[in-house]
Design an enzyme around this catalytic site. Structure first.
Site, PDB file in Angstrom:
ATOM      1  N   GLU A  42      33.151  30.634  41.317  1.00  0.00           N
ATOM      2  CA  GLU A  42      34.066  29.564  40.547  1.00  0.00           C
ATOM      3  C   GLU A  42      34.050  29.428  39.153  1.00  0.00           C
ATOM      4  O   GLU A  42      33.998  28.333  38.440  1.00  0.00           O
ATOM      5  CB  GLU A  42      33.433  28.372  41.072  1.00  0.00           C
ATOM      6  CG  GLU A  42      33.784  27.965  42.794  1.00  0.00           C
ATOM      7  CD  GLU A  42      35.178  28.005  43.122  1.00  0.00           C
ATOM      8  OE1 GLU A  42      36.076  27.963  42.204  1.00  0.00           O
ATOM      9  OE2 GLU A  42      35.350  28.425  44.173  1.00  0.00           O
TER      10      GLU A  42
HETATM   11  C1  LIG Z   1      28.877  35.196  46.986  1.00  0.00           C
HETATM   12  C2  LIG Z   1      30.150  35.365  46.293  1.00  0.00           C
HETATM   13  C3  LIG Z   1      31.243  34.559  46.602  1.00  0.00           C
HETATM   14  C4  LIG Z   1      32.388  34.436  46.194  1.00  0.00           C
HETATM   15  N1  LIG Z   1      33.585  33.857  46.725  1.00  0.00           N
HETATM   16  C5  LIG Z   1      34.692  33.997  46.309  1.00  0.00           C
HETATM   17  C6  LIG Z   1      36.026  33.519  46.749  1.00  0.00           C
HETATM   18  O1  LIG Z   1      35.724  33.039  48.040  1.00  0.00           O
HETATM   19  N2  LIG Z   1      37.096  33.792  46.318  1.00  0.00           N
HETATM   20  C7  LIG Z   1      37.438  34.663  45.260  1.00  0.00           C
HETATM   21  O2  LIG Z   1      38.558  34.565  44.890  1.00  0.00           O
HETATM   22  N3  LIG Z   1      36.146  34.973  44.663  1.00  0.00           N
HETATM   23  C8  LIG Z   1      34.993  34.551  44.931  1.00  0.00           C
HETATM   24  N4  LIG Z   1      34.222  35.211  44.228  1.00  0.00           N
HETATM   25  C9  LIG Z   1      34.134  35.802  43.157  1.00  0.00           C
HETATM   26  C10 LIG Z   1      33.426  35.286  41.813  1.00  0.00           C
HETATM   27  O3  LIG Z   1      34.309  34.168  41.456  1.00  0.00           O
HETATM   28  C11 LIG Z   1      33.622  36.291  40.690  1.00  0.00           C
HETATM   29  O4  LIG Z   1      32.443  37.253  40.797  1.00  0.00           O
HETATM   30  C12 LIG Z   1      33.470  35.918  39.271  1.00  0.00           C
HETATM   31  O5  LIG Z   1      34.379  34.979  38.988  1.00  0.00           O
HETATM   32  C13 LIG Z   1      32.803  36.789  38.312  1.00  0.00           C
HETATM   33  O6  LIG Z   1      33.869  37.641  38.434  1.00  0.00           O
HETATM   34  P1  LIG Z   1      33.369  39.350  38.428  1.00  0.00           P
HETATM   35  O7  LIG Z   1      32.526  39.416  39.503  1.00  0.00           O
HETATM   36  O8  LIG Z   1      34.370  40.229  38.377  1.00  0.00           O
HETATM   37  O9  LIG Z   1      32.361  39.207  37.276  1.00  0.00           O
HETATM   38  P2  LIG Z   1      32.966  39.808  35.706  1.00  0.00           P
HETATM   39  O10 LIG Z   1      34.305  38.847  35.556  1.00  0.00           O
HETATM   40  O11 LIG Z   1      33.104  41.042  35.350  1.00  0.00           O
HETATM   41  O12 LIG Z   1      31.825  39.120  34.575  1.00  0.00           O
HETATM   42  C14 LIG Z   1      30.735  39.904  34.407  1.00  0.00           C
HETATM   43  C15 LIG Z   1      30.155  39.013  33.036  1.00  0.00           C
HETATM   44  O13 LIG Z   1      30.867  39.313  32.109  1.00  0.00           O
HETATM   45  C16 LIG Z   1      31.257  37.899  31.633  1.00  0.00           C
HETATM   46  N5  LIG Z   1      32.524  37.748  31.004  1.00  0.00           N
HETATM   47  C17 LIG Z   1      33.764  38.311  31.383  1.00  0.00           C
HETATM   48  N6  LIG Z   1      34.618  37.893  30.965  1.00  0.00           N
HETATM   49  C18 LIG Z   1      34.272  37.317  29.843  1.00  0.00           C
HETATM   50  C19 LIG Z   1      34.715  36.755  28.483  1.00  0.00           C
HETATM   51  N7  LIG Z   1      36.073  36.748  28.437  1.00  0.00           N
HETATM   52  N8  LIG Z   1      33.804  36.065  27.643  1.00  0.00           N
HETATM   53  C20 LIG Z   1      32.659  36.264  27.735  1.00  0.00           C
HETATM   54  N9  LIG Z   1      32.031  36.584  28.753  1.00  0.00           N
HETATM   55  C21 LIG Z   1      32.845  37.114  29.945  1.00  0.00           C
HETATM   56  C22 LIG Z   1      30.918  36.830  32.647  1.00  0.00           C
HETATM   57  O14 LIG Z   1      30.549  35.738  32.394  1.00  0.00           O
HETATM   58  C23 LIG Z   1      29.795  37.586  33.482  1.00  0.00           C
HETATM   59  O15 LIG Z   1      28.491  37.154  33.076  1.00  0.00           O
HETATM   60  C24 LIG Z   1      32.574  35.103  44.829  1.00  0.00           C
HETATM   61  C25 LIG Z   1      31.644  35.929  44.213  1.00  0.00           C
HETATM   62  C26 LIG Z   1      30.365  36.132  44.880  1.00  0.00           C
HETATM   63  C27 LIG Z   1      29.129  36.767  44.296  1.00  0.00           C
END
Ligand SMILES: Cc1cc2nc3c(=O)[nH]c(=O)nc-3n(C[C@H](O)[C@H](O)[C@H](O)COP(=O)(O)OP(=O)(O)OC[C@H]3O[C@@H](n4cnc5c(N)ncnc54)[C@H](O)[C@@H]3O)c2cc1C
Length: 607
Positions: A458
């Site tokens: 989220e």
């Molecule tokens: C168990 C679980 C349940 C989930 N359920 C859902 C769901 O039901 N529906 C859904 O759509 N998604 C879901 N998600 C996805 C979740 O919302 C994403 O994992 C989250 O938004 C982060 O995206 P990412 O994993 O691609 O990480 P990334 O976006 O690659 O981020 C990696 C790191 O980089 C940092 N970062 C990224 N961009 C920036 C920036 N511009 N500036 C500074 N720091 C940055 C982040 O803060 C993080 O620390 C779920 C995830 C998990 C693990």
């Protein structure tokens, strides 16, 4: 103190939730009806959720090639939850709801979050259906939302993709019109979707007759290109199984395939999935492409989705809070029973003395008090935000608008603060258990693992921080921040009149001023790269200031009966927060105020 006593105090003595029945929308309710809902939920959580929290952690969801298998306990718990009517608790009577204030709904749901967050209690299903009630057509509400409220169908939110998590503007899922008559489908303009969605919670299971996916995708223009950024994103209803206009299954499977289950650190009772949309595994009418019905206008998808995301963010804050609370209760019980060490007398320890229980050591009390301050403070914040949601929906227009703006500013805190500090509470709960806390014989390690998710989904911690400092404190010329400062100032003025609380009032006034000065200093050069370089320390300091304000509010409500031990505990937890926690904001704000570039400019090669 039992959890219920704390909840009742916050709901009735502090927030006066029972006065909500003076509003027309809640006129049929009173303290008895609210208590009846709380009692029912407490009972279902105790009987159907708590005993199976470990079961669902051990018996992870498994895919047998055709179906996802979950423990029987999950089926039974979710059936009992749906039967309680909680999925549509806040909805109108006409759609089968109870017209319950959201404040009471959130309080009632807290029992499930504490008993077993992992089994789940319909956050996604009711959020999905609530979105459709706000943005769907009449038939979409009838066919999809109402069946979700009834527990026949469940819901998901499909935003993330393997290459697009925080940055949703980069989603690659595409939606193309399905045939020449695509505009004429009674369920909404019909498209075919193709793409992969990652991390989808509750994306596949056999708990309900059907799963209603709400999917973000881009519709290419006539030149085959999509609009860059979030403006190009649209929202679609994609049912796992196709339905007719009466909501009956047609017998056709939609082209949505489970590509795999993710094996998580915690929160294992809920499936988490990689879903392939439109790859052709289940062709519909001989063609690859998942059938989806447009919700709202093309290009407005993310705006609609925010309806669900904002709700989910407060829900996640409550989840983090209640996991913290579960650890607090478990470690309090353990500390009262574990003998270890001897009292510290004037001449040090005396080995001839009998052992004492660990709760008698100052350091254990420090860890218990920190948990109490984090978790009960956080619960108060969640309920305060829930009360604002009720104000937004049922208050006078100017009050409703004020509540909307306050929620804009407070939502990143309501989501992120418990995710960080109630997780820290879980870590302290493990510490109190010593070596036993690090084993699976005690529940606290699972609470920590379950809670670790909340800083990630989220919107990660980093993204919440950017939202707060980059958008929320600036929006509408800083009016939201001014409103919040006005509320804090009113609390400060009330507290100044109480001898025991006056020093905290002065401390909060200073913290508020520091946050204001720092916000201006961060943006003084107008360069986002500098202003936002330390957005997370800003989020932490802002959050601690908000929680100090909330604790001062709670202390004011506790003050009249300060001889009562529960109230005494609240006043002392306030003292703890102001002495041990609030002073931390100085270090956090310093790097924001000076726009310190130590991290931002650190050369990659030097790591
Ligand atoms: C168990 C679980 C349940 C989930 N359920 C859902 C769901 O039901 N529906 C859904 O759509 N998604 C879901 N998600 C996805 C979740 O919302 C994403 O994992 C989250 O938004 C982060 O995206 P990412 O994993 O691609 O990480 P990334 O976006 O690659 O981020 C990696 C790191 O980089 C940092 N970062 C990224 N961009 C920036 C920036 N511009 N500036 C500074 N720091 C940055 C982040 O803060 C993080 O620390 C779920 C995830 C998990 C693990």
């Amino acid at each position: 103190m039992s959890y219920r006593q704390t909840l009742d105090f916050l709901l009735y003595q502090w927030l006066a939730a029972d006065a909500l029945n003076e509003r027309e929308r809640f006129a049929d309710h009173n303290r008895e009806t609210f208590d009846a809902v709380l009692d029912t939920c407490e009972r279902i959580a105790r009987e159907k959720y708590a005993p199976f929290n470990r079961t669902v952690d051990i018996e992870e969801p498994r895919f047998d090639g055709e179906k996802v298998i979950l423990p029987q306990a999950t089926h039974e718990a979710q059936k009992a939850y749906a039967a309680s009517g909680m999925l549509s608790a806040a909805q109108d009577y006409e759609v089968g709801g109870m017209q319950l204030p959201y404040t009471v709904e959130a309080a009632a749901n807290s029992f499930f979050a504490m008993a077993s967050i992992s089994i789940g209690s319909g956050l996604l299903t009711s959020g999905n259906a609530n979105l459709l009630m706000a943005h769907g057509t009449d038939l979409q509400k009838e066919v999809f939302a109402k069946n979700e409220f009834a527990g026949r169908f469940s819901g998901t939110m499909c935003l993330s993709e393997p290459q697009a998590g925080s940055s949703l503007s980069d989603i690659a899922t595409r939606a193309l019109p399905d045939g020449t008559d695509y505009q004429n489908d009674p369920l909404g303009p019909r498209y075919r979707l193709k793409g992969n969605k990652m991390w989808i919670s509750a994306g596949e299971h056999e708990l309900t007759e059907n799963i209603i996916h709400l999917v973000l995708a881009k519709i290419p223009g006539p030149d085959g290109k999509t609009i860059p950024g979030t403006r190009g994103i649209s929202l679609f209803i994609v049912p796992k199984k196709l339905v007719d206009t009466q909501g009956q299954l047609t017998g056709e499977r939609n082209d949505v395939a489970l590509a795999g289950l993710n094996h998580k650190c915690g929160w294992r009772g809920t499936t988490n999935t990689l879903l392939n949309f439109g790859e052709g595994k289940y062709p519909v009418r001989g063609e690859a492409g998942a059938v989806g019905y447009l919700v709202g206008q093309p290009g407005q998808g993310l705006r609609c989705m925010f309806h669900m995301m904002n709700e989910a963010r407060i829900g996640i804050g409550m989840a983090a809070t209640m996991l913290g609370m579960a650890g607090y209760q478990a470690s309090l019980e353990y500390a009262k029973n574990r003998p270890q060490g001897r009292p510290m007398g004037p001449a040090g320890k005396d080995a001839a003395q009998p052992q004492i229980r660990i709760i008698e050591h100052a350091d254990i009390k420090r860890m218990l008090l920190a948990q109490k301050a984090y978790c009960e403070g956080s619960l108060a914040l969640q309920l305060y935000c829930a009360r604002l949601v009720d104000e937004q929906h049922s208050g006078k227009p100017e009050d409703a608008d004020e509540a909307r703006l306050l929620l804009e500013v407070l939502t990143p805190i309501a989501k992120s603060w418990p995710s960080e500090w109630c997780l820290e509470a879980n870590s302290l709960a493990i510490q109190i258990h010593g070596g036993y806390g690090y084993t699976r014989d005690f529940p606290v390690e699972q609470y920590w693992r379950d809670n670790r998710l909340n800083m990630i989904h989220e919107g990660t911690h980093g993204i919440q921080a950017l939202d707060l400092l980059g958008r929320k404190v600036l929006m509408e010329e800083g009016r939201g921040l001014q409103l919040l400062a006005g509320r804090m100032t009113a609390t400060i003025q009330r507290a100044q009149a109480q001898a025991e609380l006056a020093p905290y009032a002065a401390q909060l006034a200073q913290a508020l001023q520091q946050v204001g000065t720092t916000t201006r200093a961060a943006w003084s050069t107008g360069r986002p790269g500098e202003a936002l370089a330390n957005a997370v320390p800003y989020l932490q300091a802002f959050g601690h200031t908000v929680l100090a304000w909330i604790w001062l509010e709670v202390a004011l409500a506790a003050q009249p009966d300060s001889q009562d031990m529960a109230q005494r505990g609240r006043l002392l937890a306030t003292r703890f927060f102001f002495r041990y926690e609030l002073p931390k904001i100085g270090a956090w704000l310093k790097v924001v105020e000076s726009r310190d570039m130590t991290c931002a400019e650190f050369p990659e090669e030097a790591f």
